[in-house]
Enzyme design. Structure first.
Site, PDB file in Angstrom:
ATOM      1  N   ARG A  85      -6.507   9.210  -1.964  1.00 28.35           N
ATOM      2  CA  ARG A  85      -7.533   8.413  -2.637  1.00 28.35           C
ATOM      3  C   ARG A  85      -8.629   9.364  -3.104  1.00 28.35           C
ATOM      4  NH1 ARG A  85      -8.402   3.161   1.350  1.00 28.35           N
ATOM      5  NH2 ARG A  85      -6.205   2.542   1.453  1.00 28.35           N
ATOM      6  N   LYS A 101       0.860  -1.184   0.000  1.00 27.19           N
ATOM      7  CA  LYS A 101       0.000   0.000   0.000  1.00 27.19           C
ATOM      8  C   LYS A 101       0.897   1.234   0.000  1.00 27.19           C
ATOM      9  CE  LYS A 101      -3.496   2.447   2.696  1.00 27.19           C
ATOM     10  NZ  LYS A 101      -2.711   3.678   2.860  1.00 27.19           N
TER      11      LYS A 101
END
Length: 237
Positions: free
Chosen positions: A213, A208
């Site tokens: 986002r 990750k």
């Protein structure tokens, strides 16, 4: 609806550890709300005002603490109106305006109401009822299924909007709409990697990476960009 009713419900919710009791208390409060009170009421119950960012920090909150009123007279609509004014204040003199608006409201609140509002505006409500509990209460009050209510809230990007439809007896069969931010679908959890793979089947795993986002909406030449919290940042990016 009186703001004191919201504070009393929040106190009752915080006093019990049983989820079913929390849901019952909140459902009773929601049934008593007028249609125009539903959206602001949801914001007060989850500790996230419908107006979003208000520009009120702890220094402003501390400066607004005044002698409380003896009697509860303020309505949910009046609290919502004050929060809307706070959110709309921008530019030179905005901090002074926010302090004046917040101070005027606080002078009309009882001690319990003041404490509740400070926790809401400071992001420290901590009453033991998160958005999931409030969603269950909306479903119970409206007599609709929990999954249908949560799906509508996800697609509308707003539990308050979904609650308004449900409590008004309107259909929850909403869909994706350009320009309406969609709440992120949260991942499920598993006790172990083996259990997770049993649930998902063959899967791949990747690192990750840090970053923002976002979701991008486009209709023709019009483009909108929303963060994970559904704040529009189109102009910034």
């Amino acid at each position: 609806m009186q703001y004191a009713d919201v504070v009393a419900a929040s106190t009752a919710v915080a006093a019990t550890t049983k989820r079913s009791d929390k849901v019952a208390v909140l459902a009773g409060l929601l049934r008593a709300a007028a249609p125009e009170e539903v959206a602001p009421l949801i914001g007060l119950l989850v500790g996230e005002p419908a107006q979003g960012r208000l520009g009120v920090g702890w220094a402003t909150l501390a400066g607004a603490r005044v002698e409380p009123a003896a009697l509860a007279t303020v309505t949910v609509a009046e609290v919502d109106e004050a929060l809307t004014t706070l959110a709309a204040a921008h530019g030179e003199g905005s901090q002074r305006q926010r302090a004046e608006v917040l101070g005027a409201l606080m002078r009309r609140l009882t001690e319990q109401e003041q404490q509740h509002l400070v926790r809401v505006l400071g992001g420290e409500l901590r009453q033991g009822a998160n958005e999931g509990v409030v969603a269950d209460a909306v479903a119970k009050a409206a007599g609709v299924s929990g999954p249908a209510l949560r799906r509508a809230a996800m697609l509308l990007g707003d539990l308050g909007a979904a609650a308004g439809l449900a409590l008004a007896g309107q259909p929850l069969a909403v869909g994706l709409a350009t320009g309406v931010g969609v709440q992120p679908m949260l991942a499920g959890t598993a006790a172990s990697v083996a259990e997770a793979l049993h649930l998902t089947g063959p899967a791949s795993v990747e690192w990750k990476l840090d970053g923002a986002r976002v979701q991008v909406h486009r209709r023709g030449d019009a483009v909108q960009v929303f963060t994970r919290s559904l704040r529009e940042i189109s102009a910034a990016v």
